[in-house]
Motif scaffolding. Structure first.
Motif, PDB file in Angstrom:
ATOM      1  N   ILE A  96       0.847  -1.195   0.000  1.00 36.07           N
ATOM      2  CA  ILE A  96       0.000   0.000   0.000  1.00 36.07           C
ATOM      3  C   ILE A  96       0.881   1.242   0.000  1.00 36.07           C
ATOM      4  N   SER A  97       0.550   2.189  -0.886  1.00 34.40           N
ATOM      5  CA  SER A  97       1.304   3.449  -0.967  1.00 34.40           C
ATOM      6  C   SER A  97       0.531   4.551  -0.252  1.00 34.40           C
ATOM      7  N   PRO A  98       1.134   5.146   0.783  1.00 32.53           N
ATOM      8  CA  PRO A  98       0.439   6.225   1.505  1.00 32.53           C
ATOM      9  C   PRO A  98       0.600   7.571   0.806  1.00 32.53           C
ATOM     10  N   ASN A  99      -0.337   8.484   1.067  1.00 31.02           N
ATOM     11  CA  ASN A  99      -0.186   9.870   0.629  1.00 31.02           C
ATOM     12  C   ASN A  99       0.698  10.579   1.656  1.00 31.02           C
ATOM     13  N   ILE A 100       1.808  11.133   1.180  1.00 28.26           N
ATOM     14  CA  ILE A 100       2.750  11.834   2.057  1.00 28.26           C
ATOM     15  C   ILE A 100       2.671  13.321   1.749  1.00 28.26           C
ATOM     16  N   SER A 101       2.586  14.161   2.793  1.00 27.73           N
ATOM     17  CA  SER A 101       2.489  15.605   2.598  1.00 27.73           C
ATOM     18  C   SER A 101       3.856  16.185   2.227  1.00 27.73           C
ATOM     19  N   TRP A 102       3.879  17.447   1.827  1.00 23.22           N
ATOM     20  CA  TRP A 102       5.129  18.121   1.461  1.00 23.22           C
ATOM     21  C   TRP A 102       6.111  18.159   2.627  1.00 23.22           C
ATOM     22  N   SER A 103       5.591  18.072   3.868  1.00 20.51           N
ATOM     23  CA  SER A 103       6.467  18.084   5.047  1.00 20.51           C
ATOM     24  C   SER A 103       6.911  16.664   5.431  1.00 20.51           C
ATOM     25  N   MET A 104       6.649  15.696   4.532  1.00 28.49           N
ATOM     26  CA  MET A 104       7.052  14.299   4.717  1.00 28.49           C
ATOM     27  C   MET A 104       6.348  13.621   5.888  1.00 28.49           C
ATOM     28  N   THR A 105       5.104  14.015   6.148  1.00 27.28           N
ATOM     29  CA  THR A 105       4.307  13.341   7.172  1.00 27.28           C
ATOM     30  C   THR A 105       3.113  12.672   6.498  1.00 27.28           C
ATOM     31  N   TRP A 106       2.633  11.596   7.118  1.00 23.14           N
ATOM     32  CA  TRP A 106       1.507  10.860   6.551  1.00 23.14           C
ATOM     33  C   TRP A 106       0.218  11.621   6.807  1.00 23.14           C
ATOM     34  N   GLU A 107      -0.600  11.754   5.781  1.00 23.76           N
ATOM     35  CA  GLU A 107      -1.860  12.488   5.879  1.00 23.76           C
ATOM     36  C   GLU A 107      -3.002  11.619   6.390  1.00 23.76           C
ATOM     37  N   GLY A 108      -2.753  10.318   6.572  1.00 29.04           N
ATOM     38  CA  GLY A 108      -3.812   9.412   7.010  1.00 29.04           C
ATOM     39  C   GLY A 108      -4.609   8.838   5.856  1.00 29.04           C
ATOM     40  N   THR A 109      -4.122   9.077   4.625  1.00 29.87           N
ATOM     41  CA  THR A 109      -4.797   8.548   3.441  1.00 29.87           C
ATOM     42  C   THR A 109      -3.796   7.780   2.579  1.00 29.87           C
ATOM     43  N   PHE A 110      -4.327   7.016   1.617  1.00 29.58           N
ATOM     44  CA  PHE A 110      -3.492   6.197   0.752  1.00 29.58           C
ATOM     45  C   PHE A 110      -3.707   6.543  -0.717  1.00 29.58           C
ATOM     46  N   LYS A 111      -2.696   6.219  -1.540  1.00 28.69           N
ATOM     47  CA  LYS A 111      -2.818   6.388  -2.991  1.00 28.69           C
ATOM     48  C   LYS A 111      -3.457   5.156  -3.610  1.00 28.69           C
ATOM     49  N   SER A 112      -2.873   3.998  -3.312  1.00 21.47           N
ATOM     50  CA  SER A 112      -3.339   2.767  -3.981  1.00 21.47           C
ATOM     51  C   SER A 112      -2.753   1.550  -3.295  1.00 21.47           C
ATOM     52  N   ALA A 113      -3.249   0.381  -3.724  1.00 23.94           N
ATOM     53  CA  ALA A 113      -2.731  -0.895  -3.242  1.00 23.94           C
ATOM     54  C   ALA A 113      -2.469  -1.797  -4.444  1.00 23.94           C
ATOM     55  N   THR A 114      -1.379  -2.547  -4.380  1.00 20.99           N
ATOM     56  CA  THR A 114      -1.116  -3.569  -5.397  1.00 20.99           C
ATOM     57  C   THR A 114      -1.128  -4.917  -4.687  1.00 20.99           C
ATOM     58  N   PHE A 115      -1.615  -5.934  -5.378  1.00 23.80           N
ATOM     59  CA  PHE A 115      -1.734  -7.263  -4.793  1.00 23.80           C
ATOM     60  C   PHE A 115      -0.828  -8.241  -5.543  1.00 23.80           C
ATOM     61  N   GLN A 116      -0.113  -9.064  -4.762  1.00 21.34           N
ATOM     62  CA  GLN A 116       0.810 -10.028  -5.355  1.00 21.34           C
ATOM     63  C   GLN A 116       0.394 -11.442  -4.977  1.00 21.34           C
TER      64      GLN A 116
END
Length: 198
Positions: A178-198
């Motif tokens: 899972i890829s998180p959304n990271i803010s410009w200040s390099m902190t996690w916003e509590g949201t995600f971009k997407s997930a890939t499944f293997q």
């Protein structure tokens, strides 16, 4: 009587090791966590539940977790457990029974100070989970807080032989990144971009 003594000995051993793990957790780190996880699975088996990992979770820049099925000795599905340990060492665990899922319950990541859950795993709306055959699940990631938006991934829990497996479309998957959304200040916003499944 002898069996009961062995049972209580194992429980006492687990409790003492669990206490030791928490006392020494800053010294031992991942080693103790792995030992506690292994012992918790032993206790699950003793109490009539067999916990089996069906999906590994890796959140980039943060932590790791698992989705486990809980089954009885006959292999019938009892529930699902979500475990997660973030990069700071905080542990989170949620378990729901098949009945709770069928009544709209879910297992989810919860963030302190945030109402919306960043990751939610629940039964697909309008369906029921069967203890013998499994069923369809929605793996939902929070992608935006304002307005609230989720990305939904459809998964199925199926029994293959004597083992439970997770499928996406017609393919068995054993992990997700899972890829998180990271803010410009390099902190996690509590949201995600997407997930890939293997």
């Amino acid at each position: 009587m002898r069996m009961m003594k062995q049972y209580y000995s194992i429980i006492l051993l687990f409790l003492s090791l669990n206490a030791l793990a928490f006392d020494n957790c800053s010294d031992k780190g991942a080693q103790i966590s792995a030992e506690v996880d292994e012992l918790s699975e032993v206790v699950d088996k003793i109490t009539g539940e067999i916990a089996s990992k069906v999906l590994g979770i890796k959140v980039n820049y943060d932590g790791t977790g698992t989705v486990k099925v809980l089954a009885n000795e006959k292999g019938e599905l009892l529930g699902l457990r979500l475990d997660y340990k973030d990069s700071k060492g905080h542990l989170m665990q949620q378990t729901k029974t098949v009945e709770e899922f069928n009544n709209g319950g879910s297992v989810a990541f919860e963030m302190e100070g945030q109402i919306n859950k960043p990751l939610v795993l629940k039964a697909k709306p309008g369906t029921n989970i069967s203890k013998t055959n499994g069923g369809s699940f929605t793996f939902s990631l929070l992608t935006d807080n304002d307005p609230i938006k989720y990305a939904h991934y459809q998964l199925s829990l199926v029994k293959v032989g004597s083992s439970w497996k997770v499928m996406k479309s017609d393919k068995v998957v054993s992990g997700t990144t899972i890829s998180p959304n990271i803010s410009w200040s390099m902190t996690w916003e509590g949201t995600f971009k997407s997930a890939t499944f293997q």
